[in-house]
Motif scaffolding. Sequence first.
Motif, short mmCIF file in Angstrom:
data_model
loop_
_atom_site.label_atom_id
_atom_site.label_comp_id
_atom_site.label_asym_id
_atom_site.label_seq_id
_atom_site.Cartn_x
_atom_site.Cartn_y
_atom_site.Cartn_z
N ALA A 54 0.84 -1.20 0.00
CA ALA A 54 0.00 0.00 0.00
C ALA A 54 0.87 1.26 0.00
O ALA A 54 0.58 2.22 -0.72
N ARG A 55 1.95 1.26 0.80
CA ARG A 55 2.85 2.42 0.83
C ARG A 55 3.53 2.62 -0.53
O ARG A 55 3.69 3.75 -0.99
N LEU A 56 3.96 1.52 -1.14
CA LEU A 56 4.60 1.63 -2.44
C LEU A 56 3.64 2.18 -3.49
O LEU A 56 4.01 3.05 -4.28
N MET A 57 2.41 1.70 -3.47
CA MET A 57 1.43 2.20 -4.44
C MET A 57 1.09 3.65 -4.16
O MET A 57 0.88 4.43 -5.09
N LEU A 61 0.65 6.58 -6.73
CA LEU A 61 -0.73 6.94 -7.04
C LEU A 61 -1.17 8.31 -6.53
O LEU A 61 -1.99 8.96 -7.17
N ILE A 62 -0.67 8.75 -5.39
CA ILE A 62 -1.10 10.05 -4.87
C ILE A 62 -0.64 11.19 -5.78
O ILE A 62 -1.47 12.01 -6.20
N PHE A 67 -2.08 15.09 -10.24
CA PHE A 67 -1.92 15.65 -11.58
C PHE A 67 -3.07 15.26 -12.50
O PHE A 67 -3.47 16.04 -13.37
N ALA A 68 -3.63 14.08 -12.30
CA ALA A 68 -4.79 13.68 -13.10
C ALA A 68 -5.99 14.54 -12.74
O ALA A 68 -6.77 14.94 -13.62
N GLY A 69 -6.16 14.85 -11.46
CA GLY A 69 -7.26 15.72 -11.03
C GLY A 69 -7.12 17.13 -11.59
O GLY A 69 -8.09 17.73 -12.06
N ALA A 102 -4.91 7.92 -3.00
CA ALA A 102 -4.66 7.36 -1.66
C ALA A 102 -5.62 6.21 -1.38
O ALA A 102 -5.22 5.15 -0.89
N PHE A 103 -6.90 6.39 -1.70
CA PHE A 103 -7.87 5.31 -1.49
C PHE A 103 -7.51 4.10 -2.35
O PHE A 103 -7.61 2.96 -1.90
N GLY A 104 -7.11 4.35 -3.58
CA GLY A 104 -6.72 3.25 -4.45
C GLY A 104 -5.54 2.47 -3.91
O GLY A 104 -5.51 1.24 -3.97
#
Length: 167
Positions: A54-57, A61-62, A67-69, A102-104
Motif C-alpha cells: 500500500a505504501r509503495l502504491m 498513485l497520490i 496531476f490527473a485531477g 490514496a484510497f486506491g
Amino acid sequence: MNYLIAVLSDRIQAEAAYLALEKASIKSTILGRGYKTADEFGLIDPKEQAQKQARLMAFWLIPFGFFAGVGFSVATGLDTFAWAGEIGNHIVGGLLGAMGGAFGSVFVGGGVGLVAGSGDALPYRNRLNEGKYIVVVQGSEILSRQATNILREFAPENIQGYADEIG
C-alpha cells in the motif's frame, strides 16, 4: 535450495521427527511454541506485506492522482467550486485526485497484498497459532527426498516441498 515443510500435531512428534532427521545427518528446524517463531524463521507476515504494498502504491498513485485531477479540471473547465475561483478549482480537483490515489493504494495495494501476497505463509502461520509444530528441512532435492521418507513415518498433517528457483 529446496525446502520441505511438514506440519505435525504436537511437540513430541516434532521432536521425534527432528531426532530421526538428525540421526540421518539431515539438518532441520522446528517452528512452534518453545522453538523458532515464524518471524524468526522468515515466514512473511501478510499484513506487513500488505502495508508495504500500500505504501509503495501510494508513492506513485497520490502524485499521479493529483496531476490527473488537475488535468481533468483544466481539460473540462468545470466550475464545480465557485468559491475557489479558476485556479482554486484546479487545486481542489488535484486534491480530490490525490485522495482517489490514496484510497486506491489502500484498497488495491493493501487488499491485494493481503490476499495474494501471503502465498503459503499464512496457512503455516495459522497452524502455528493453533499450537501445531512445523519441521523445515533446507537442502538439495536428494536431501528433500530422504527427509520426505523419514517424515512420512510420523504421519504429518501436511508435507509440502518447495523449490527456491533464482533467475
